[in-house]
Design a protein around this motif. Structure first.
Motif, PDB file in Angstrom:
ATOM      1  N   PHE A 120      25.641  13.530  19.245  1.00  0.00           N
ATOM      2  CA  PHE A 120      25.165  12.471  20.147  1.00  0.00           C
ATOM      3  C   PHE A 120      24.539  13.093  21.394  1.00  0.00           C
ATOM      4  CE2 PHE A 120      26.464  10.776  24.271  1.00  0.00           C
ATOM      5  CZ  PHE A 120      25.585   9.702  24.362  1.00  0.00           C
ATOM      6  N   ALA A 121      25.256  14.060  21.998  1.00  0.00           N
ATOM      7  CA  ALA A 121      24.792  14.660  23.258  1.00  0.00           C
ATOM      8  C   ALA A 121      23.441  15.348  23.057  1.00  0.00           C
ATOM      9  CB  ALA A 121      25.837  15.643  23.800  1.00  0.00           C
ATOM     10  N   GLU A 122      23.266  16.045  21.965  1.00  0.00           N
ATOM     11  CA  GLU A 122      21.982  16.706  21.670  1.00  0.00           C
ATOM     12  C   GLU A 122      20.857  15.690  21.558  1.00  0.00           C
ATOM     13  OE1 GLU A 122      20.703  19.772  21.722  1.00  0.00           O
ATOM     14  OE2 GLU A 122      22.689  19.972  22.668  1.00  0.00           O
ATOM     15  N   GLU A 123      21.121  14.630  20.808  1.00  0.00           N
ATOM     16  CA  GLU A 123      20.079  13.615  20.598  1.00  0.00           C
ATOM     17  C   GLU A 123      19.740  12.901  21.910  1.00  0.00           C
ATOM     18  OE1 GLU A 123      19.343   9.649  17.931  1.00  0.00           O
ATOM     19  OE2 GLU A 123      20.672  11.158  17.062  1.00  0.00           O
ATOM     20  N   PHE A 124      20.772  12.658  22.731  1.00  0.00           N
ATOM     21  CA  PHE A 124      20.545  11.968  24.006  1.00  0.00           C
ATOM     22  C   PHE A 124      19.709  12.851  24.942  1.00  0.00           C
ATOM     23  CE2 PHE A 124      21.332  10.052  28.063  1.00  0.00           C
ATOM     24  CZ  PHE A 124      21.419   8.697  27.788  1.00  0.00           C
ATOM     25  N   LYS A 125      20.032  14.156  24.991  1.00  0.00           N
ATOM     26  CA  LYS A 125      19.271  15.100  25.825  1.00  0.00           C
ATOM     27  C   LYS A 125      17.803  15.121  25.412  1.00  0.00           C
ATOM     28  CE  LYS A 125      22.874  18.320  26.781  1.00  0.00           C
ATOM     29  NZ  LYS A 125      23.569  19.538  26.364  1.00  0.00           N
ATOM     30  N   LYS A 126      17.576  15.194  24.100  1.00  0.00           N
ATOM     31  CA  LYS A 126      16.194  15.218  23.590  1.00  0.00           C
ATOM     32  C   LYS A 126      15.448  13.961  24.016  1.00  0.00           C
ATOM     33  CE  LYS A 126      16.566  17.750  19.376  1.00  0.00           C
ATOM     34  NZ  LYS A 126      16.881  17.510  17.964  1.00  0.00           N
ATOM     35  N   ALA A 127      16.115  12.816  23.907  1.00  0.00           N
ATOM     36  CA  ALA A 127      15.474  11.550  24.274  1.00  0.00           C
ATOM     37  C   ALA A 127      15.134  11.548  25.761  1.00  0.00           C
ATOM     38  CB  ALA A 127      16.390  10.378  23.920  1.00  0.00           C
ATOM     39  N   ALA A 128      16.091  12.002  26.587  1.00  0.00           N
ATOM     40  CA  ALA A 128      15.871  11.997  28.041  1.00  0.00           C
ATOM     41  C   ALA A 128      14.731  12.942  28.422  1.00  0.00           C
ATOM     42  CB  ALA A 128      17.165  12.380  28.765  1.00  0.00           C
ATOM     43  N   LEU A 129      14.617  14.053  27.701  1.00  0.00           N
ATOM     44  CA  LEU A 129      13.528  15.005  27.966  1.00  0.00           C
ATOM     45  C   LEU A 129      12.192  14.466  27.486  1.00  0.00           C
ATOM     46  CD1 LEU A 129      14.864  18.558  27.108  1.00  0.00           C
ATOM     47  CD2 LEU A 129      13.840  17.805  29.266  1.00  0.00           C
ATOM     48  N   SER A 130      12.223  13.604  26.479  1.00  0.00           N
ATOM     49  CA  SER A 130      10.983  13.139  25.849  1.00  0.00           C
ATOM     50  C   SER A 130      10.283  12.048  26.644  1.00  0.00           C
ATOM     51  CB  SER A 130      11.278  12.610  24.440  1.00  0.00           C
ATOM     52  OG  SER A 130      11.836  11.300  24.529  1.00  0.00           O
TER      53      SER A 130
END
Ligand code: MN3
Length: 208
Positions: A120-130
């Motif tokens: 979850f944390a990885e996917e959330f970070k990617k989304a926030a960076l995107s």
């Protein structure tokens, strides 16, 4: 949420401006809450003052109905009602020291829908960076599932009937004084100060 109706006031933060140090600095919190959020509140009150028919709508109803409003006020209502709602949620979901990890039913739902907290944390970070330019990343609940979504500017997932659980503001004003242009450092710091108890409360409200 307190103060859901016009006239809107800038509710004090539930912690001190320096409470999130060293992850988010005092000056950023002061400017973000007292200047940026205040501006959205003032603009929203101004447009509602001149449109008394809208004064009986709650903050969420204003966001949801903004697309049907007359051309000359729809963007003002959408941007400023969203700006108030999104910022209140963001500030409410910060806490230091934090529990660091979700627990209870939210933790179980995160495991169920993302595989693990780490995934979850990885996917959330990617989304926030995107998020290109200014906007937010969100953990939301819809149709029996948790989802990660992003919104541009001050758009709110409430507008699309998604139920918000957690959010990070990735406008540069949320981190520029401390993290400069390095959004990824801000996101990593933000993960240390998530109010997971509040996130769980939001999740349980989404279920009702
Ligand atoms: Mn902001």
């Amino acid at each position: 949420m307190e103060n859901e109706y016009y006239p809107f006031v800038n509710l004090p933060l539930p912690y001190g401006y320096d409470a999130l140090e060293p992850y988010i600095d005092e000056k950023t919190m002061m400017l973000h809450h007292d200047k940026h959020l205040q501006t959205y509140i003032n603009n929203l009150n101004d447009v509602l003052k001149n449109n008394p028919g809208l004064q009986k709508l709650s903050l969420k109803e204003l966001i949801r109905s903004s697309s049907c409003l007359p051309q000359n006020i729809k963007n003002t209502v959408r941007n400023n009602a969203g700006g108030v709602y999104n910022h209140r949620l963001y500030f409410d979901l910060l806490k230091n020291p934090s529990e660091k990890r979700p627990s209870g039913m939210l933790a179980a739902a995160i495991d169920r829908d993302f595989g693990s907290y780490g995934m979850f944390a990885e996917e959330f970070k990617k989304a926030a960076l995107s998020v290109f330019g200014s906007g937010y990343a969100w953990l939301v609940y819809a149709c029996g599932k948790l989802k990660i979504v992003t919104t541009p500017n001050q758009d709110s997932p409430v507008c699309h009937h998604l139920c918000p659980i957690l959010t990070i503001d990735v406008w540069e004003h949320a981190y520029y004084l401390k993290h400069y242009n390095v959004r990824t450092d801000y996101i990593v710091d933000w993960f240390n100060i998530i109010n997971w108890d509040k996130a769980e409360k939001n999740y349980l409200e989404c279920l009702t």
